[in-house]
Design a protein around this motif. Structure first.
Motif, short mmCIF file in Angstrom:
data_model
loop_
_atom_site.label_atom_id
_atom_site.label_comp_id
_atom_site.label_asym_id
_atom_site.label_seq_id
_atom_site.Cartn_x
_atom_site.Cartn_y
_atom_site.Cartn_z
N VAL A 1 53.41 94.56 147.06
CA VAL A 1 52.85 94.41 148.40
C VAL A 1 53.58 95.37 149.33
O VAL A 1 54.80 95.35 149.43
CB VAL A 1 53.02 92.95 148.90
CG1 VAL A 1 52.49 92.81 150.31
CG2 VAL A 1 52.35 91.98 147.96
N LEU A 2 52.81 96.23 149.99
CA LEU A 2 53.36 97.22 150.92
C LEU A 2 52.72 96.99 152.28
O LEU A 2 51.50 97.08 152.41
CB LEU A 2 53.07 98.64 150.43
CG LEU A 2 53.58 98.98 149.03
CD1 LEU A 2 53.05 100.34 148.57
CD2 LEU A 2 55.09 98.97 148.98
N ASP A 3 53.52 96.73 153.28
CA ASP A 3 53.01 96.50 154.62
C ASP A 3 52.70 97.83 155.29
O ASP A 3 53.56 98.70 155.38
CB ASP A 3 54.06 95.72 155.43
CG ASP A 3 53.57 95.34 156.80
OD1 ASP A 3 52.35 95.17 156.98
OD2 ASP A 3 54.41 95.21 157.71
N ALA B 1 57.55 107.97 144.45
CA ALA B 1 58.93 107.70 144.01
C ALA B 1 59.17 106.20 143.87
O ALA B 1 59.74 105.74 142.88
CB ALA B 1 59.92 108.30 145.02
N MET B 2 58.70 105.43 144.83
CA MET B 2 58.88 103.98 144.79
C MET B 2 58.11 103.37 143.61
O MET B 2 58.64 102.53 142.87
CB MET B 2 58.42 103.36 146.11
CG MET B 2 58.75 101.90 146.23
SD MET B 2 58.43 101.21 147.87
CE MET B 2 56.91 101.96 148.36
N LEU B 3 56.88 103.79 143.40
CA LEU B 3 56.08 103.23 142.31
C LEU B 3 56.62 103.65 140.95
O LEU B 3 56.61 102.85 140.01
CB LEU B 3 54.62 103.65 142.47
CG LEU B 3 53.92 103.04 143.69
CD1 LEU B 3 52.54 103.66 143.88
CD2 LEU B 3 53.82 101.53 143.57
N ALA B 4 57.13 104.87 140.84
CA ALA B 4 57.76 105.28 139.59
C ALA B 4 58.99 104.43 139.32
O ALA B 4 59.26 104.05 138.17
CB ALA B 4 58.13 106.77 139.64
N SER B 5 59.72 104.10 140.37
CA SER B 5 60.90 103.24 140.21
C SER B 5 60.49 101.85 139.74
O SER B 5 61.13 101.28 138.85
CB SER B 5 61.67 103.14 141.53
OG SER B 5 62.16 104.40 141.90
N PHE B 6 59.43 101.29 140.34
CA PHE B 6 58.93 99.99 139.88
C PHE B 6 58.48 100.07 138.43
O PHE B 6 58.76 99.18 137.63
CB PHE B 6 57.77 99.50 140.75
CG PHE B 6 58.19 98.89 142.04
CD1 PHE B 6 59.01 97.76 142.07
CD2 PHE B 6 57.77 99.43 143.24
CE1 PHE B 6 59.40 97.19 143.26
CE2 PHE B 6 58.16 98.87 144.45
CZ PHE B 6 58.97 97.74 144.46
#
Length: 180
Positions: A170-172, A147-152
């Motif tokens: 960058v994902l911690d 979901a986050m990558l689709a948003s980006f």
């Protein structure tokens, strides 16, 4: 005015969900593919129907004050404004309730239900909302990254542009809950 703003926000989020799904279309992640779903919340369906009714903004002369719109949605209009219009003599407790109602009923998310559908390679579909508490942390973590990558991707318009620039996210501890 606030109903018109709600209508605009709802239309915008529908458009954004379509764009997110376009970014995800034809892509699989492991054995799964993903699609966002948006639907009116059943408990607020009457308000949703009123807010999104084409009669509300029709250029043919219909508007919030038109007799036809008022007749069709009189119950919803009365109910909604009763919860939102504050009485000057209201107690402090009642004033807090009005404030909570204003926050709730002027937020477009109140009227919508969002979900992420996960479809496996056998064609079986699961809703993230239903599997969230039943699966392990790693199994539920991946859909959030999708979901986050689709948003980006949608924000950067990566699925529509042909550019040769580097895009870095960058994902911690991104995969801390996932096994190999």
């Amino acid at each position: 005015d606030f109903i018109a703003k709600l209508k605009e926000n709802i239309e915008t989020v529908w458009m954004q969900i379509r764009e997110l799904n376009e970014a995800l279309r034809g892509r699989s992640f492991g054995r799964d593919s993903y699609q966002f779903e948006i639907q009116p919340r059943s408990e607020y369906k009457n308000y949703y129907d009123m807010i999104t009714d084409p009669m509300l903004m029709d250029t043919g002369g219909w508007n919030l004050t038109s007799d036809s719109f008022n007749r069709k949605y009189q119950k919803e209009i009365d109910s909604l404004f009763q919860m939102l219009v504050r009485d000057d003599q209201a107690s402090a407790e009642k004033a807090k309730e009005y404030e909570k109602n204003i926050q709730k009923y002027t937020d477009y998310r109140t009227y919508l239900r969002f979900d992420l559908l996960v479809k496996n390679d056998q064609g079986e579909t699961q809703r993230l909302s239903r599997m969230l508490l039943k699966k392990s942390g790693g199994e539920t973590q991946l859909p959030f990254y999708i979901a986050m990558l689709a948003s980006f991707s949608q924000t950067c318009r990566l699925h529509t542009q042909k550019d040769d620039t580097i895009h870095l996210i960058v994902l911690d501890e991104a995969f801390s809950k996932m096994d190999s």
